[in-house]
Write a protein that holds these residues in place. Structure first.
Motif, mmCIF file in Angstrom:
data_model
loop_
_atom_site.group_PDB
_atom_site.id
_atom_site.type_symbol
_atom_site.label_atom_id
_atom_site.label_comp_id
_atom_site.label_asym_id
_atom_site.label_seq_id
_atom_site.Cartn_x
_atom_site.Cartn_y
_atom_site.Cartn_z
ATOM 1 N N SER A 68 0.845 -1.180 0.000
ATOM 2 C CA SER A 68 0.000 0.000 0.000
ATOM 3 C C SER A 68 0.894 1.249 0.000
ATOM 4 O O SER A 68 1.970 1.244 0.593
ATOM 5 C CB SER A 68 -0.883 -0.002 1.245
ATOM 6 N N GLU A 69 0.441 2.307 -0.636
ATOM 7 C CA GLU A 69 1.234 3.540 -0.677
ATOM 8 C C GLU A 69 1.203 4.309 0.641
ATOM 9 O O GLU A 69 2.048 5.161 0.876
ATOM 10 C CB GLU A 69 0.734 4.437 -1.806
ATOM 11 N N ASP A 70 0.230 4.000 1.508
ATOM 12 C CA ASP A 70 0.083 4.773 2.740
ATOM 13 C C ASP A 70 0.794 4.170 3.962
ATOM 14 O O ASP A 70 0.648 4.663 5.066
ATOM 15 C CB ASP A 70 -1.399 4.986 3.054
ATOM 16 N N ARG A 71 1.563 3.099 3.744
ATOM 17 C CA ARG A 71 2.313 2.519 4.855
ATOM 18 C C ARG A 71 3.516 1.736 4.320
ATOM 19 O O ARG A 71 3.536 1.337 3.168
ATOM 20 C CB ARG A 71 1.433 1.612 5.713
ATOM 21 N N PRO A 72 4.501 1.485 5.193
ATOM 22 C CA PRO A 72 5.671 0.714 4.758
ATOM 23 C C PRO A 72 5.315 -0.761 4.496
ATOM 24 O O PRO A 72 4.319 -1.272 5.011
ATOM 25 C CB PRO A 72 6.640 0.799 5.942
ATOM 26 N N ARG A 73 6.152 -1.393 3.726
ATOM 27 C CA ARG A 73 5.978 -2.812 3.434
ATOM 28 C C ARG A 73 6.162 -3.615 4.717
ATOM 29 O O ARG A 73 7.026 -3.313 5.532
ATOM 30 C CB ARG A 73 7.016 -3.218 2.378
ATOM 31 N N ARG A 74 5.358 -4.668 4.886
ATOM 32 C CA ARG A 74 5.419 -5.509 6.080
ATOM 33 C C ARG A 74 6.253 -6.756 5.812
ATOM 34 O O ARG A 74 6.280 -7.278 4.708
ATOM 35 C CB ARG A 74 4.018 -5.967 6.484
ATOM 36 N N ARG A 75 6.888 -7.232 6.859
ATOM 37 C CA ARG A 75 7.606 -8.503 6.798
ATOM 38 C C ARG A 75 6.752 -9.510 7.564
ATOM 39 O O ARG A 75 6.547 -9.375 8.770
ATOM 40 C CB ARG A 75 8.980 -8.363 7.440
ATOM 41 N N PHE A 76 6.216 -10.494 6.840
ATOM 42 C CA PHE A 76 5.340 -11.494 7.443
ATOM 43 C C PHE A 76 6.148 -12.647 8.007
ATOM 44 O O PHE A 76 7.096 -13.117 7.381
ATOM 45 C CB PHE A 76 4.338 -12.038 6.412
ATOM 46 N N TYR A 77 5.735 -13.110 9.186
ATOM 47 C CA TYR A 77 6.418 -14.203 9.869
ATOM 48 C C TYR A 77 5.471 -15.394 9.983
ATOM 49 O O TYR A 77 4.283 -15.231 10.253
ATOM 50 C CB TYR A 77 6.860 -13.773 11.272
ATOM 51 N N THR A 78 6.033 -16.598 9.796
ATOM 52 C CA THR A 78 5.271 -17.838 9.877
ATOM 53 C C THR A 78 6.040 -18.825 10.742
ATOM 54 O O THR A 78 7.261 -18.939 10.618
ATOM 55 C CB THR A 78 5.101 -18.453 8.464
#
Length: 109
Positions: A68-78
């Motif tokens: 999304s342009e309105d927030r930083p990229r997330r790092r997903f954990y599994t």
């Protein structure tokens, strides 16, 4: 040659985070900020713990796609299969011990 994975200490903080992984499904990804919000732990605790769990191969991480342009990229954990097995084994051992043996400092409560 691959270096051996470091051991994971099963602290209260580690258990809180791992229990959150067990409570969420594959369609409900976790990322650092969400983990801080849901556990009540600060980022100075959560992010180093996630790094240790990843080095121990208990969790895997991937970067979010379609950011999304309105927030930083997330790092997903599994939680990995190894993490799931190791955590279950440690919990089984811990549940067989009298409570005073695993209380902080071995103090009886």
């Amino acid at each position: 040659m691959t270096e051996p994975a470091p051991k994971v200490r099963l602290t209260t903080t580690t258990r809180l985070v791992l229990d959150l992984f067990l409570a969420t499904g594959p369609d409900d990804p976790l990322w650092g900020y969400r983990i801080t919000e849901e556990t009540g732990l600060g980022p100075g605790i959560v992010y180093p713990l996630l790094e240790r769990l990843e080095k121990a191969r208990w969790i895997t991480a991937t970067w979010e796609t379609g950011v999304s342009e309105d927030r930083p990229r997330r790092r997903f954990y599994t939680l990995s299969g190894t993490g799931r097995q190791q955590y279950a084994a440690l919990r089984a051992v811990r549940e067989r011990l009298p409570r005073w043996k695993w209380a902080p400092g071995g103090a009886r409560h």
